[in-house]
Design an enzyme around this catalytic site. Structure first.
Site, short mmCIF file in Angstrom:
data_model
loop_
_atom_site.label_atom_id
_atom_site.label_comp_id
_atom_site.label_asym_id
_atom_site.label_seq_id
_atom_site.Cartn_x
_atom_site.Cartn_y
_atom_site.Cartn_z
N ARG A 1 -19.85 -10.28 0.83
CA ARG A 1 -18.80 -10.90 0.02
C ARG A 1 -18.05 -9.83 -0.78
O ARG A 1 -16.94 -9.46 -0.45
CB ARG A 1 -19.40 -11.96 -0.92
CG ARG A 1 -18.39 -13.00 -1.42
CD ARG A 1 -17.47 -12.54 -2.52
NE ARG A 1 -18.22 -12.09 -3.72
CZ ARG A 1 -17.64 -11.46 -4.74
NH1 ARG A 1 -16.34 -11.25 -4.74
NH2 ARG A 1 -18.37 -11.05 -5.76
N ASP A 2 -18.66 -9.30 -1.83
CA ASP A 2 -17.97 -8.31 -2.66
C ASP A 2 -17.56 -7.11 -1.82
O ASP A 2 -16.50 -6.52 -2.03
CB ASP A 2 -18.88 -7.88 -3.82
CG ASP A 2 -18.09 -7.34 -5.02
OD1 ASP A 2 -16.86 -7.31 -4.95
OD2 ASP A 2 -18.71 -6.95 -6.02
N HIS B 1 -25.11 -6.02 -12.01
CA HIS B 1 -24.19 -5.77 -10.90
C HIS B 1 -23.36 -4.53 -11.26
O HIS B 1 -22.50 -4.60 -12.14
CB HIS B 1 -23.32 -7.03 -10.73
CG HIS B 1 -22.20 -6.93 -9.75
ND1 HIS B 1 -22.21 -7.61 -8.54
CD2 HIS B 1 -21.01 -6.28 -9.78
CE1 HIS B 1 -21.08 -7.39 -7.88
NE2 HIS B 1 -20.33 -6.58 -8.60
N HIS C 1 -20.94 -1.08 -10.20
CA HIS C 1 -20.09 -0.38 -9.23
C HIS C 1 -20.25 1.12 -9.46
O HIS C 1 -20.66 1.54 -10.55
CB HIS C 1 -18.63 -0.80 -9.40
CG HIS C 1 -18.35 -2.15 -8.79
ND1 HIS C 1 -17.58 -2.31 -7.67
CD2 HIS C 1 -18.79 -3.38 -9.13
CE1 HIS C 1 -17.53 -3.60 -7.35
NE2 HIS C 1 -18.25 -4.28 -8.22
N CYS D 1 -12.90 -4.50 -6.05
CA CYS D 1 -12.43 -5.76 -6.62
C CYS D 1 -10.92 -5.76 -6.61
O CYS D 1 -10.29 -4.93 -7.25
CB CYS D 1 -12.96 -5.95 -8.04
SG CYS D 1 -12.25 -7.38 -8.86
N ASN E 1 -19.44 -1.20 -4.74
CA ASN E 1 -20.69 -1.50 -5.43
C ASN E 1 -21.64 -0.32 -5.25
O ASN E 1 -21.52 0.45 -4.30
CB ASN E 1 -21.36 -2.72 -4.80
CG ASN E 1 -20.53 -3.97 -4.89
OD1 ASN E 1 -19.74 -4.27 -4.01
ND2 ASN E 1 -20.68 -4.70 -5.98
#
Lengths: 302, 302
Positions: free
Chosen positions: A13-14, A204, A206, A237, A246
């Site tokens: 997803r990300d 989470h 990055h 993002c 990430n």
């Protein structure tokens, strides 16, 4: 037996959301299968958002339909009640919601104030709790916002409280733009711990400024036992200027395993997943440890 | 005023030593000048070793002759008394010596047992102390050895004591093959602290497994205030199979500055140094943060 730490792979997803190349649901499933083969049990499999706004996430229902049954946490990002209903209909067992701790970020990202975003979130949480669907709320820009700069710690502590009170299973503190330092991670987590504990908190990070792995370590030191990461460091993002990938799953796994934790992941499998993601996206070199992992695998040491 | 942390740039020695391309003394001086322009005051400028064994370090006396006068710590690596005399004659104010904490590493690297290596080291230290030349002793493979595996903590604590007792100004704990985890860094430093303190201890990390920056953070948490790093992450060790570059100066600087420490370095200057090293060696992509630094500089934010 070693203590477990969960790595939730958000690559599908990300990681994919921001790629120039849009993968088909079948290709996205292939990536998920490679992660499962590497031992992953927690994977963010997609998002129920407008396919016009985020073409890379179109057909997430097809991805979900192809998932194996079993003891897995497959999550999907949803923006609102409509997304929640779609995710539920598709059979998702964990939904992810996003609220930014920065007012400007909420306005730019979802055209709502923080209070409005929290209201939408609370409505979904009330329903998901009743219906027995796990929920994780991403508290975006938890350390720094590209528009507002450093975020006030108390503001984040308060929002964490609001989200937990609204019934979230988990709050994910997200360093959306990869700006947090390990000192900042320690500071915020200590503040949260003293008020809410850290049982329901995950992180989470990055790797924009090369501090992703150090931030994971700082969070582990504060008792955090669940982390988002993406295979090969894939990601970014679209709404946060300057954000890059990430922190890489393999980098987090190398460190945690070497620290004596059990991630449940195997490096041979992770390497195969990196190679697959690299082949499918044409835009993934792997994390900082992937060259070393490859050499170990080639020498039959892993 | 922010607390200072020293970054000792070892790019011109540890960084260049393992490159396919051998630079001229003039080119090596160019790199040193670029580091000085970036605010560096601690630089490992070369080595007084056999030019046949290490062609990249030939002409270190010419490099030293070209250095500016002033409040700098310019160190040179030396293998023995003969190297010490050459370094002294060239006008070096700090000498670096190496003793591995692993017997096998000493035998493979310098064909001596650890006791023999310590004896050579002690002779040099006795002289350097008398003659007012600073000395830093690298305790190589302080965490893990490619031949012996994980090194016993007590063995390292004892060697640190021996080296300090022999008169070294500083002991540099070196993770020669980039195998240490932040948990291991914390463990060893706590053990050393309880016996010898950490005033005279600095750390030298490689980024082989992507844990270099996290290890620096772990060491900062244990009170360490001086670190080796190399511009652009350039480096390796010809005698240690599997070792890759040092942790990158810019990555360490980004993290430390963001944690509120003063490194004395400026990012615009570091970027120019990375570009120069990249141009001269043809083998330097920069550290994990260099892309982000470049964007900040281009947007005039640094």
């Amino acid at each position: 037996m070693s203590e477990k730490i969960i790595i939730n792979d958000v690559g599908p997803r990300d990681g994919l959301q921001n790629q120039a190349k849009v993968l088909t649901p079948a290709q996205r499933l292939q990536i998920i299968e490679s992660l499962l083969a590497a031992g992953a049990k927690h994977i963010e499999v997609g998002a129920f958002v407008s396919p016009k706004a985020v073409p890379a996430m179109a057909g997430t229902d097809q991805v979900v339909a192809g998932l194996p049954k079993g003891d897995y946490e497959f999550s999907a990002l949803i923006p609102n009640l409509r997304g929640y209903e779609l995710a539920k209909a598709a059979g998702v067992n964990t939904v992810g919601l996003v609220v930014a701790s920065s007012e400007t970020m909420n306005l730019k990202n979802i055209k709502m104030t923080t209070a409005q975003a929290m209201a939408v979130c609370s409505d979904v949480l009330a329903l998901s709790k009743t219906e027995g669907i796990r929920s994780q709320v991403y508290l975006a820009t938890a350390w720094e916002c590209p528009f507002e700069g450093v975020i006030d710690t108390q503001q984040v502590v308060d929002l964490v409280g609001e989200i937990l009170a609204a019934g979230a299973s988990e709050v994910v503190l997200a360093d959306t733009i990869g700006a947090a330092s390990p000192a900042g991670v320690k500071h915020l987590l200590q503040a949260i711990e003293s008020v809410h504990g850290t049982q329901a908190i995950s992180c989470h990070f990055h790797d924009t400024r090369g501090m992703g792995v150090a931030n994971v370590y700082a969070a582990v030191e504060q008792g955090i036992r669940k982390f988002d990461a993406s295979i090969g460091g894939l990601g970014g993002c679209p709404f946060a200027p300057g954000a890059t990938g990430n922190v890489a799953t393999e980098d987090v796994a190398v460190m945690l395993e070497q620290m004596g934790f059990d991630t449940g992941l195997n490096f041979r499998g992770l390497l195969a997943a990196i190679d697959l993601v690299s082949e499918l996206t044409g835009n993934c070199d792997g994390g900082h440890s992937s060259r070393w992992i490859r050499r170990q695998v080639e020498m039959d040491r892993m």
